[in-house]
Write an enzyme that holds these catalytic residues in place. Sequence first.
Site, PDB file in Angstrom:
ATOM      1  N   TYR A 141      20.999 -34.630 -20.586  1.00 27.34           N
ATOM      2  CA  TYR A 141      20.382 -34.536 -19.350  1.00 27.34           C
ATOM      3  C   TYR A 141      19.568 -35.756 -18.845  1.00 27.34           C
ATOM      4  O   TYR A 141      19.299 -35.827 -17.546  1.00 27.34           O
ATOM      5  CB  TYR A 141      19.364 -33.299 -19.648  1.00 27.34           C
ATOM      6  CG  TYR A 141      19.788 -31.844 -19.538  1.00 27.34           C
ATOM      7  CD1 TYR A 141      20.848 -31.300 -20.222  1.00 27.34           C
ATOM      8  CD2 TYR A 141      19.121 -31.084 -18.650  1.00 27.34           C
ATOM      9  CE1 TYR A 141      21.207 -30.189 -20.276  1.00 27.34           C
ATOM     10  CE2 TYR A 141      19.597 -29.678 -18.450  1.00 27.34           C
ATOM     11  CZ  TYR A 141      20.647 -29.235 -19.265  1.00 27.34           C
ATOM     12  OH  TYR A 141      21.071 -27.994 -19.085  1.00 27.34           O
ATOM     13  N   LYS A 192      27.851 -31.069 -32.688  1.00 25.56           N
ATOM     14  CA  LYS A 192      29.211 -31.513 -32.841  1.00 25.56           C
ATOM     15  C   LYS A 192      29.549 -33.012 -33.571  1.00 25.56           C
ATOM     16  O   LYS A 192      29.841 -33.728 -32.866  1.00 25.56           O
ATOM     17  CB  LYS A 192      30.202 -31.292 -31.431  1.00 25.56           C
ATOM     18  CG  LYS A 192      30.539 -29.757 -31.353  1.00 25.56           C
ATOM     19  CD  LYS A 192      31.394 -29.540 -30.283  1.00 25.56           C
ATOM     20  CE  LYS A 192      32.944 -30.105 -30.499  1.00 25.56           C
ATOM     21  NZ  LYS A 192      33.648 -29.450 -31.549  1.00 25.56           N
ATOM     22  N   ASP A 225      30.513 -25.174 -31.325  1.00 21.57           N
ATOM     23  CA  ASP A 225      31.516 -24.371 -30.638  1.00 21.57           C
ATOM     24  C   ASP A 225      31.869 -23.146 -31.452  1.00 21.57           C
ATOM     25  O   ASP A 225      31.809 -22.009 -31.269  1.00 21.57           O
ATOM     26  CB  ASP A 225      32.861 -24.969 -30.518  1.00 21.57           C
ATOM     27  CG  ASP A 225      33.493 -25.573 -31.744  1.00 21.57           C
ATOM     28  OD1 ASP A 225      32.526 -26.028 -32.358  1.00 21.57           O
ATOM     29  OD2 ASP A 225      34.514 -26.234 -31.544  1.00 21.57           O
ATOM     30  N   ASP A 249      21.434 -25.313 -23.730  1.00 20.51           N
ATOM     31  CA  ASP A 249      21.498 -24.474 -22.462  1.00 20.51           C
ATOM     32  C   ASP A 249      22.477 -23.409 -22.509  1.00 20.51           C
ATOM     33  O   ASP A 249      22.399 -22.382 -22.047  1.00 20.51           O
ATOM     34  CB  ASP A 249      21.803 -25.492 -21.330  1.00 20.51           C
ATOM     35  CG  ASP A 249      21.986 -25.037 -20.154  1.00 20.51           C
ATOM     36  OD1 ASP A 249      21.259 -24.374 -19.718  1.00 20.51           O
ATOM     37  OD2 ASP A 249      23.133 -25.423 -19.443  1.00 20.51           O
ATOM     38  N   ASP A 253      22.273 -18.924 -22.984  1.00 23.27           N
ATOM     39  CA  ASP A 253      22.939 -18.155 -21.846  1.00 23.27           C
ATOM     40  C   ASP A 253      23.562 -16.983 -22.716  1.00 23.27           C
ATOM     41  O   ASP A 253      23.697 -15.956 -22.347  1.00 23.27           O
ATOM     42  CB  ASP A 253      23.602 -19.031 -20.914  1.00 23.27           C
ATOM     43  CG  ASP A 253      23.071 -19.026 -19.611  1.00 23.27           C
ATOM     44  OD1 ASP A 253      21.706 -19.238 -19.655  1.00 23.27           O
ATOM     45  OD2 ASP A 253      23.608 -19.453 -18.659  1.00 23.27           O
TER      46      ASP A 253
HETATM   47  C1  IPM Z   1      18.072 -23.531 -17.971  1.00 22.08           C
HETATM   48  C2  IPM Z   1      18.759 -23.911 -16.566  1.00 22.08           C
HETATM   49  C3  IPM Z   1      18.367 -25.372 -16.089  1.00 22.08           C
HETATM   50  C4  IPM Z   1      18.872 -26.436 -17.383  1.00 22.08           C
HETATM   51  C5  IPM Z   1      18.753 -25.981 -14.823  1.00 22.08           C
HETATM   52  C6  IPM Z   1      18.261 -24.837 -13.621  1.00 22.08           C
HETATM   53  C7  IPM Z   1      18.511 -27.226 -14.609  1.00 22.08           C
HETATM   54  O1  IPM Z   1      19.934 -23.675 -16.572  1.00 22.08           O
HETATM   55  O2  IPM Z   1      16.582 -23.793 -18.078  1.00 22.08           O
HETATM   56  O3  IPM Z   1      18.836 -23.194 -18.671  1.00 22.08           O
HETATM   57  O4  IPM Z   1      20.244 -26.578 -17.040  1.00 22.08           O
HETATM   58  O5  IPM Z   1      18.267 -26.538 -18.107  1.00 22.08           O
HETATM   59 MG    MG Z   2      20.674 -22.838 -18.497  1.00 23.27          MG
END
Ligand code: IPM
Ligand code: MG
Length: 369
Positions: A141, A192, A225, A249, A253
Amino acid sequence: MTERKLFLLPGDGIGPEAMAEVHKLISWMNEQGAGFTTDEGLVGGCAYDAHGQAISEDDMAKAVAADAVLFGAVGGPKWDSVPYEVRPEAGLLRLRKDMELFANLRPAICYPALAASSSLKPEVVEGLDILIVRELTGGVYFGEPKEIIDLGNGQKRGIDTQVYDTYEIERITGVACELAKTRSNKVCSMEKHNVMKSGVLWKEVVSDYHKRNYPDVELSHMLADAGGMQLVRWPKQFDVIVTDNLFGDMLSDVAAMLTGSLGMLPSASLGAPDAKTGKRKALYEPVHGSAPDIAGQQKANPIAMIASFAMCLRYSFEMIEEATRLETAIANVLDKGIRTADIAAAGDSPVSTSQMGDAILEEYKALSA
Ligand code: IPM
Ligand code: MG
């Protein structure tokens, strides 16, 4: 009375609607003497519209000075073509970086009432309670170089740099192990190392640091993975997962969706404790995004935002009882069958954002009586 300084950044899309529901809770808690003061700023697309920046210097200063920042969401198609440096997400990334919020806590809890809303079988997710600890201020990042260069032969080259130093891996390992001690005492580190040098170092440093400082915590390693695969196969094998910024990240999700909806997941981003006061800088935000497709329609689920406020009570203000009560209020409201559209089953009539917020507030009041 102690003053508790909150800085609110509702942002774009559904952010303001979700934040409004937290506002109701703050107002009521203040009537009971909680002593919150709130100030509000702009972040993301709305900040760009107002002053051409994803967050102004003034609002950055207020964020740094606050006891805690509550963040809604940023972004939307309206700002798809603004310059990269001032895109909505840049505001969030700057907050994380400048406040040195290196530890991102993303709990994935499956409320019993929602086991059926998960895309996985109920027995796979029922009772799920895992915590992803994501490194938040390093890795790809922020690594340099980060650029697109023109190779001059009609080709361009896009470059991002994954980089981790020992201290960054050590401090996130420390956070993960400390938290594991308050839970089931297990940490699984994901990287990884089979393709990345930073992964080789990550694994080595996590192992060393753990051995020196937390020998009683059970530590395991998994390739990221395979970790993603195991998360959807049998997520209950995990307690705390510690991983880097990018894998965190993605994996968070995945973990979020196990619980039924992205609209359910809170997060806390914490800095190191201050050497003098012991206080950590902190920002609390839902894991979901700005959902521009449903913004302004009172369809959004405010639970992730409200649960983020519960984390704020716990981690920034040591209001442990209140935090637990608020989480119980959320669970009770779900038990009663109250659902926003994202978690409604066929035949349910979904409630609006503010109706969900009101129901949680009423339940919280009842539990406080
Ligand atoms: C998160 C989001 C952010 C990230 C974006 C909005 C920059 O996806 O907080 O998970 O990638 O960290
Ligand atoms: Mg995210």
